[in-house]
Enzyme design. Structure first.
Site, mmCIF file in Angstrom:
data_model
loop_
_atom_site.group_PDB
_atom_site.id
_atom_site.type_symbol
_atom_site.label_atom_id
_atom_site.label_comp_id
_atom_site.label_asym_id
_atom_site.label_seq_id
_atom_site.Cartn_x
_atom_site.Cartn_y
_atom_site.Cartn_z
ATOM 1 N N HIS A 99 1.558 5.434 -1.722
ATOM 2 C CA HIS A 99 1.223 6.607 -2.534
ATOM 3 C C HIS A 99 2.502 7.173 -3.141
ATOM 4 C CE1 HIS A 99 -2.912 6.831 -0.960
ATOM 5 N NE2 HIS A 99 -2.364 6.311 0.123
ATOM 6 N N ALA B 202 -4.096 14.917 5.345
ATOM 7 C CA ALA B 202 -3.815 13.652 6.037
ATOM 8 C C ALA B 202 -2.747 12.885 5.272
ATOM 9 C CB ALA B 202 -5.086 12.820 6.116
ATOM 10 N N HIS C 277 0.856 -1.198 0.000
ATOM 11 C CA HIS C 277 0.000 0.000 0.000
ATOM 12 C C HIS C 277 0.890 1.246 0.000
ATOM 13 C CE1 HIS C 277 -3.849 2.153 1.302
ATOM 14 N NE2 HIS C 277 -2.926 3.100 1.142
ATOM 15 N N HIS D 163 -10.564 1.363 1.821
ATOM 16 C CA HIS D 163 -10.359 2.393 2.852
ATOM 17 C C HIS D 163 -11.559 2.290 3.782
ATOM 18 C CE1 HIS D 163 -8.745 6.237 4.498
ATOM 19 N NE2 HIS D 163 -9.949 6.208 5.023
ATOM 20 N N LYS E 66 -9.234 -0.044 -5.890
ATOM 21 C CA LYS E 66 -9.298 0.636 -4.591
ATOM 22 C C LYS E 66 -10.655 1.286 -4.378
ATOM 23 C CE LYS E 66 -7.878 2.361 -0.696
ATOM 24 N NZ LYS E 66 -6.743 3.175 -0.334
ATOM 25 N N ARG F 114 2.275 9.589 -5.837
ATOM 26 C CA ARG F 114 1.990 10.880 -6.487
ATOM 27 C C ARG F 114 2.477 10.871 -7.932
ATOM 28 N NH1 ARG F 114 -1.179 10.891 -2.168
ATOM 29 N NH2 ARG F 114 -0.326 11.883 -0.312
ATOM 30 N N ASP G 146 1.504 2.697 3.502
ATOM 31 C CA ASP G 146 0.643 3.865 3.307
ATOM 32 C C ASP G 146 1.468 5.149 3.370
ATOM 33 O OD1 ASP G 146 -1.667 5.225 2.691
ATOM 34 O OD2 ASP G 146 -2.429 5.260 4.745
ATOM 35 N N HIS H 76 -4.584 -0.498 5.856
ATOM 36 C CA HIS H 76 -4.097 0.286 7.004
ATOM 37 C C HIS H 76 -5.024 0.183 8.218
ATOM 38 C CE1 HIS H 76 -6.872 3.046 5.068
ATOM 39 N NE2 HIS H 76 -6.008 3.399 4.151
#
Ligand code: DOR
Ligand code: ZN
Length: 343
Positions: A15, A263, A13, A136, A99, A17, A247, A174
């Site tokens: 990110h 966040a 998991h 999520h 997702k 960008r 995450d 998460h």
């Protein structure tokens, strides 16, 4: 000096960008992990296979020379995702999951799902093609206390969803609560969970240590210490339904240090080292390899990696901030020490 070697891990998991931000953070992950499940919450979101393949190309182009790293792509589920897109995702061989962001639950989730009941045909296609749904797990109802959003989501949304789709593979991402750990433990093996390093290392006290700490704000938000301990017991239990997902979620410093801060916690700079700390503190370093390098691959039906990494118990200082394209970002443990180092 203590040291140990494990099969090269994966991050289930992450990110990354895009653009200059992608180029800034990708080397941290590629240095540690062989593969990562890449989140699709770009602006605009990665809703089609075509967009996912183009994003994958940009990630590969951003890799440092000589790096070996495989991005495992995901699609962003919307109310309008068509079953044909799911079939195309499976056929692509490079899209590995879908997702599910409840609309409004977190960063760039405004295009997310307003009601999962609207996604029936897409979910049936995922069951048919064996494509996991990554969840999520938080309700967005403003009447629900922010610290209860995961628990209430499991009761109201996730348990019925898992029952309605008996062939659907699900990863509750998460997890932050004892209730989430218990739910996954009691569920069939097609239901799994990822656990972040920050939820293993920090309780909600870290949000208010001496003042408000925006760099400890993520979603789902940190929970009380008893939940952190339950997560640590779960991650170190050797149960194959729980595996590593950092995450790591980079944000420019000024977008977190503001009156309505984003966040997300950036942890890729110490993506495996921080887990080593948590597992060492629990006296369970021998369980790290399963959690970091085996169980996720097993769940996704992928081979375990060929290489290894070695970690030594040796402290190193984390910079106060690091470059993030034209911006800076504040990594987890900024200005402090991380206790394990890759050798
Ligand atoms: O803290 C978070 N940051 N939680 C999420 O679910 C999204 C992520 C992000 O993209 O920044
Ligand atoms: Zn995330």
């Amino acid at each position: 000096m203590k040291r140990f070697t494990i099969i090269r891990p994966d991050d289930w998991h992450l990110h990354l960008r895009d653009g200059a931000h992608l180029r800034a953070v990708l080397p941290d992950t590629a240095r540690r992990f062989a593969r990562a499940i890449v989140m699709p919450n770009l602006k605009p979101p990665v809703t089609t296979v075509k967009l996912a393949l183009a994003y994958r190309d940009r990630i590969l182009a951003a890799l440092p020379a000589g790096a070996r790293f495989e991005p495992l792509m995901t699609l962003y589920l919307t109310d309008g995702t068509l079953p044909g897109e799911i079939a195309a995702a499976r056929a692509s061989g490079t899209v590995h999951a879908v997702k599910y962001y409840p609309a409004g639950a977190t960063t760039h989730s405004d295009a997310g799902v307003t009601d999962i009941a609207k996604c029936g045909p897409a979910l049936e296609a995922m069951e048919k093609h064996g494509l996991p749904l990554l969840v999520h797990g938080e309700v967005t109802d403003p009447d629900v206390d922010v610290f209860d959003r995961e628990r209430v989501f499991i009761e109201r949304v996730l348990a019925p969803l898992v029952a309605r789709h008996p062939g659907l593979k699900v990863v509750l991402e998460h997890i932050t609560t004892r209730e989430a750990a218990e739910f996954v433990r009691a569920a069939p093996p097609r239901v799994a969970a990822t656990i972040t390093a920050h939820h293993l290392l920090l309780s909600r006290n870290a949000l208010f240590a001496g003042g408000v700490r925006p760099h400890h704000f993520c979603l789902p938000v940190l929970k009380r210490e008893s939940h952190r301990q339950a997560l640590l017991r779960t991650a170190t239990s050797g149960h194959p339904g729980f595996f590593l997902g950092t995450d790591s979620a980079p944000h420019a410093r000024q977008t977190k240090e503001t009156d309505c801060g984003c966040a997300g916690i950036y942890s890729a700079h110490a993506g495996i080292e921080l887990y080593a700390e948590a597992f060492a503190a629990a006296g369970a370093l021998d369980r790290l390899e399963g959690f970091a390098s085996r169980y996720g691959a097993q769940f996704y039906g992928l081979p375990v990696n060929a290489g290894t990494i070695t970690l030594a118990e040796e402290s190193w200082p984390v910079p106060a901030d690091i470059p993030f394209g034209a911006d800076r970002l504040v990594p987890l443990r900024a200005g402090e020490q991380v206790k394990w180092k890759i050798v």
